[in-house]
Design a protein around this motif. Structure first.
Motif, PDB file in Angstrom:
ATOM      1  N   PHE B 197     -33.859  36.734  -7.541  1.00 53.05           N
ATOM      2  CA  PHE B 197     -34.990  36.461  -6.653  1.00 53.05           C
ATOM      3  C   PHE B 197     -35.676  37.754  -6.225  1.00 53.05           C
ATOM      4  O   PHE B 197     -36.888  37.812  -6.094  1.00 53.05           O
ATOM      5  CB  PHE B 197     -34.482  35.707  -5.418  1.00 53.05           C
ATOM      6  N   ASP B 198     -34.889  38.785  -6.009  1.00 52.89           N
ATOM      7  CA  ASP B 198     -35.407  40.035  -5.460  1.00 52.89           C
ATOM      8  C   ASP B 198     -35.767  41.063  -6.506  1.00 52.89           C
ATOM      9  O   ASP B 198     -36.285  42.112  -6.175  1.00 52.89           O
ATOM     10  CB  ASP B 198     -34.343  40.676  -4.551  1.00 52.89           C
ATOM     11  N   PHE B 200     -37.124  43.631  -8.999  1.00 52.81           N
ATOM     12  CA  PHE B 200     -38.452  44.150  -9.310  1.00 52.81           C
ATOM     13  C   PHE B 200     -38.433  45.020 -10.571  1.00 52.81           C
ATOM     14  O   PHE B 200     -39.157  44.756 -11.519  1.00 52.81           O
ATOM     15  CB  PHE B 200     -39.004  44.963  -8.139  1.00 52.81           C
ATOM     16  N   ILE B 201     -37.559  46.032 -10.587  1.00 47.71           N
ATOM     17  CA  ILE B 201     -37.658  47.062 -11.621  1.00 47.71           C
ATOM     18  C   ILE B 201     -37.532  46.466 -13.022  1.00 47.71           C
ATOM     19  O   ILE B 201     -38.395  46.656 -13.884  1.00 47.71           O
ATOM     20  CB  ILE B 201     -36.591  48.154 -11.389  1.00 47.71           C
ATOM     21  N   TYR B 204     -40.381  44.155 -13.899  1.00 43.80           N
ATOM     22  CA  TYR B 204     -41.628  44.891 -14.101  1.00 43.80           C
ATOM     23  C   TYR B 204     -41.732  45.426 -15.527  1.00 43.80           C
ATOM     24  O   TYR B 204     -42.807  45.462 -16.113  1.00 43.80           O
ATOM     25  CB  TYR B 204     -41.675  46.031 -13.081  1.00 43.80           C
ATOM     26  N   ILE B 214     -42.681  37.475  -7.632  1.00 44.60           N
ATOM     27  CA  ILE B 214     -43.240  37.866  -6.342  1.00 44.60           C
ATOM     28  C   ILE B 214     -43.270  39.386  -6.196  1.00 44.60           C
ATOM     29  O   ILE B 214     -44.270  39.958  -5.771  1.00 44.60           O
ATOM     30  CB  ILE B 214     -42.420  37.229  -5.192  1.00 44.60           C
ATOM     31  N   SER B 215     -42.160  40.036  -6.584  1.00 45.68           N
ATOM     32  CA  SER B 215     -42.093  41.493  -6.412  1.00 45.68           C
ATOM     33  C   SER B 215     -43.216  42.196  -7.168  1.00 45.68           C
ATOM     34  O   SER B 215     -43.850  43.107  -6.638  1.00 45.68           O
ATOM     35  CB  SER B 215     -40.747  42.014  -6.918  1.00 45.68           C
ATOM     36  N   ILE B 216     -43.440  41.765  -8.409  1.00 43.09           N
ATOM     37  CA  ILE B 216     -44.474  42.417  -9.209  1.00 43.09           C
ATOM     38  C   ILE B 216     -45.841  42.189  -8.580  1.00 43.09           C
ATOM     39  O   ILE B 216     -46.670  43.094  -8.502  1.00 43.09           O
ATOM     40  CB  ILE B 216     -44.443  41.890 -10.658  1.00 43.09           C
ATOM     41  N   VAL B 218     -46.501  41.668  -5.404  1.00 42.00           N
ATOM     42  CA  VAL B 218     -46.625  42.518  -4.212  1.00 42.00           C
ATOM     43  C   VAL B 218     -46.951  43.941  -4.635  1.00 42.00           C
ATOM     44  O   VAL B 218     -47.825  44.593  -4.071  1.00 42.00           O
ATOM     45  CB  VAL B 218     -45.319  42.487  -3.381  1.00 42.00           C
ATOM     46  N   TYR B 219     -46.249  44.416  -5.667  1.00 40.62           N
ATOM     47  CA  TYR B 219     -46.450  45.795  -6.121  1.00 40.62           C
ATOM     48  C   TYR B 219     -47.877  46.025  -6.611  1.00 40.62           C
ATOM     49  O   TYR B 219     -48.531  46.975  -6.198  1.00 40.62           O
ATOM     50  CB  TYR B 219     -45.449  46.108  -7.224  1.00 40.62           C
ATOM     51  N   SER B 233     -45.124  37.759   2.075  1.00 31.85           N
ATOM     52  CA  SER B 233     -43.853  38.359   2.481  1.00 31.85           C
ATOM     53  C   SER B 233     -43.188  37.537   3.572  1.00 31.85           C
ATOM     54  O   SER B 233     -41.978  37.310   3.546  1.00 31.85           O
ATOM     55  CB  SER B 233     -44.088  39.775   2.997  1.00 31.85           C
ATOM     56  N   ILE B 236     -41.546  34.620   2.074  1.00 30.34           N
ATOM     57  CA  ILE B 236     -40.276  34.962   1.411  1.00 30.34           C
ATOM     58  C   ILE B 236     -39.190  35.198   2.446  1.00 30.34           C
ATOM     59  O   ILE B 236     -38.061  34.718   2.306  1.00 30.34           O
ATOM     60  CB  ILE B 236     -40.406  36.269   0.585  1.00 30.34           C
ATOM     61  N   ILE B 237     -39.546  35.955   3.500  1.00 32.61           N
ATOM     62  CA  ILE B 237     -38.559  36.273   4.528  1.00 32.61           C
ATOM     63  C   ILE B 237     -38.004  34.982   5.114  1.00 32.61           C
ATOM     64  O   ILE B 237     -36.796  34.812   5.265  1.00 32.61           O
ATOM     65  CB  ILE B 237     -39.182  37.148   5.636  1.00 32.61           C
ATOM     66  N   LEU B 240     -35.784  33.068   2.489  1.00 32.95           N
ATOM     67  CA  LEU B 240     -34.494  33.727   2.250  1.00 32.95           C
ATOM     68  C   LEU B 240     -33.586  33.627   3.466  1.00 32.95           C
ATOM     69  O   LEU B 240     -32.388  33.392   3.337  1.00 32.95           O
ATOM     70  CB  LEU B 240     -34.718  35.193   1.896  1.00 32.95           C
TER      71      LEU B 240
END
Lengths: 262, 268
Positions: B197-198, B200-201, B204, B214-216, B218-219, B233, B236-237, B240
């Motif tokens: 879920f979290d 990113f790297i 990406y 979501i991470s991508i 946001v980035y 965000s 998501i907060i 989660l």
């Protein structure tokens, strides 16, 4: 029943083959390029410096925090651990993004400073912002690791130390600290490792001009498309990380055998 | 022992450090203006914008879909692998366990480029499938790691006993071993879900073709001021926090129930 996982393991091995294929492909050119260019060496040095600073700050703040938690009452302990764990569950990117607003020139910190008559500081896009972002993201790991090693400790040892005439400070320095060293070591692993390789924290908080080794790797792969050079850099980075991990572990073992002799 | 005053102040400062940015995001998601620094009034416009933004909603959909699929698949594969390993020879087991730790010990970016090159060597087009495959791959080690300790404490004769009593190997695994290691499987699945879920790297690097999580999102969106990110965000907060509170509370409740039942049984 044994065959299925074996096949999966073969498949597993293949996923890491991706790395091997490239190590076969590249010549020493890429390494030469890295070590002969001062820009890249500067980037490497800056990445290491930022990561070391982050790790030191994490220990300096994280150790007392873990120590205080381990000294509190049983029920309170669990609540603290939960309070420290919850932020790590929330997306790192989201939490890093929040700092952009907070650190801005007309952001909340500068507004508060303004009340006291301090002129606004430039914080975003500096070393400070990057280290802050990394500390913020990685410190929970440090606290939890040290906390675990502190709670595992045999408390009668401290009583023994004070019975033998050590004052509080001495017994902390000579009993508690050495015994919690494994926690600090694994905390360092969990902070230093992501800090060296991180690329979105410097990008978001350091700005486009702020280059660390992670951002170099990223741009080699996704922008300039020089995969060979990119893999060479990441191999160098992985090597540095492995060596530093090996060294910290060795220090750890050395200390342990020393206490064993005692 | 009560916490001393200076300790309390230190810990409260730490909590403010941890939670201020999170609160900051939540507060500014209700802001009236575009500004990330000045509150001008209450509005829900960023939430409205978010729900009408196809990229954002698409990324929420992909994030959840991938997290669920990756969790299920990696938990199944991880469980089978862990059980298989516990039955194989020591040499093989040690070797595989070493390999298993590689992606955990390696910086994520190294795993990411490894996967990227792996997919391109297979001529797989970057997109949903590569993203899902990558997530499954980086989740499996965590599943195995959380099951292994449970397997080690298991009596090795259990499976043999089951088979002596006429169970097929498959039955022995499903009916005897799996229930015994269930807590490990559940915690492995939970770790896998939050990791996926979290992430990113890795995502990406291996995604493409308009598929993003979501991470991508946001980035890429954070390069411009866009308060809808705050709304996303906050969402998501909230999701989660609710999921994790449930995950923490439910086992505690079950535990309590079991305990009271046991107490009752003891009294009876």
């Amino acid at each position: 029943m044994i065959l299925v996982p074996m096949l999966l393991i073969v498949l597993y091995a293949f996923t890491r083959k991706g790395n091997d294929v490239t190590t076969f492909l590249f010549t020493l050119e890429n390494f030469k390029k890295f070590f002969s260019d001062t820009i890249f060496l500067e980037v490497l040095w800056r990445s290491l410096r930022v990561a070391i600073e982050t790790t030191i700050v994490c220990i300096l703040i994280g150790y007392p925090a873990a120590y205080f938690i381990s000294k509190s009452q049983e029920e309170v302990k669990m609540r603290w651990v939960l309070l420290i764990t919850i932020p790590t569950w929330i997306n790192m990117l989201v939490r890093t993004y929040a700092w952009i607003g907070i650190l801005q020139d007309d952001g909340i910190i500068n507004s508060i400073l303004g009340v006291f008559g301090i002129s606004p500081l430039t914080m975003l896009h500096t070393d400070f912002a990057v280290v802050l972002g990394m500390v913020y993201n990685f410190i929970p790991f440090m606290i939890l690791q040290i906390y675990t090693s502190l709670t595992k400790m045999d408390h009668s040892l401290i009583e023994a130390a004070s019975d033998l005439g050590a004052n509080k400070f001495e017994s902390f320095l000579r009993v508690t600290l050495p015994l919690s060293l494994p926690g600090i070591i694994s905390g360092i692993t969990l902070v230093f490792l992501p800090a060296v390789s991180s690329f979105f924290i410097p990008k978001l908080l350091g700005g486009g001009q702020y280059v660390l080794i992670g951002t170099v790797i990223e741009s080699q792969f996704l922008t300039s498309g020089d995969w060979n050079f990119g893999s060479a850099i990441s191999l160098i980075m992985a090597l540095i990380i492995m060596v530093s991990m090996y060294l910290t572990r060795k220090v750890d073992r050395g200390e342990q055998s020393e206490t064993g002799v005692l | 022992m009560k916490m001393k005053l200076h300790r309390k102040i230190f810990m409260i400062a730490l909590l403010i450090f941890f939670y201020a940015p999170i609160l900051y995001i939540i507060i500014f998601s209700f802001n009236d203006s575009r500004s990330l620094t000045n509150l001008s009034g209450f509005s829900l416009q960023w939430y409205e914008k978010m729900f009408h933004d196809d990229t954002m909603m698409g990324s929420v959909f992909y994030t959840i879909l991938i997290a669920v699929l990756a969790t299920v698949i990696s938990t199944i594969i991880g469980t089978i692998t862990a059980i298989g390993l516990s039955k194989s020879r020591r040499l093989i087991r040690n070797l595989v366990e070493q390999v298993n730790e590689l992606p955990i010990m390696n910086p994520e970016i190294v795993t990411a480029i490894g996967l990227l090159m792996f997919f391109s060597a297979l001529h797989m087009k970057k997109g949903f499938l590569t993203l899902l495959a990558a997530h499954i791959m980086f989740c499996i080690p965590y599943v195995i790691l959380s099951i292994n300790p449970k397997l080690r404490s298991l009596n090795p004769n259990l499976a043999d006993a089951a088979m002596d009593l006429g169970a097929t190997p498959w039955q022995a695994m499903i009916k005897v071993i799996v229930p015994q290691i269930m807590p490990g499987i559940i915690s492995g699945a939970l770790i896998a879900f939050t990791m996926s879920f979290d992430d990113f790297i890795i995502s990406y690097f291996v995604t493409g073709n308009g598929v993003s999580n979501i991470s991508i999102t946001v980035y890429t969106m954070s390069k411009r001021v866009n308060p809808s990110i705050n709304a996303l965000s906050t969402l998501i907060i909230i999701i989660l926090t609710v999921v994790l509170l449930l995950a923490n509370i439910i086992p505690a409740l079950i535990d309590k129930k079991n305990k009271t039942q046991k107490n009752k049984e003891m009294y009876e």
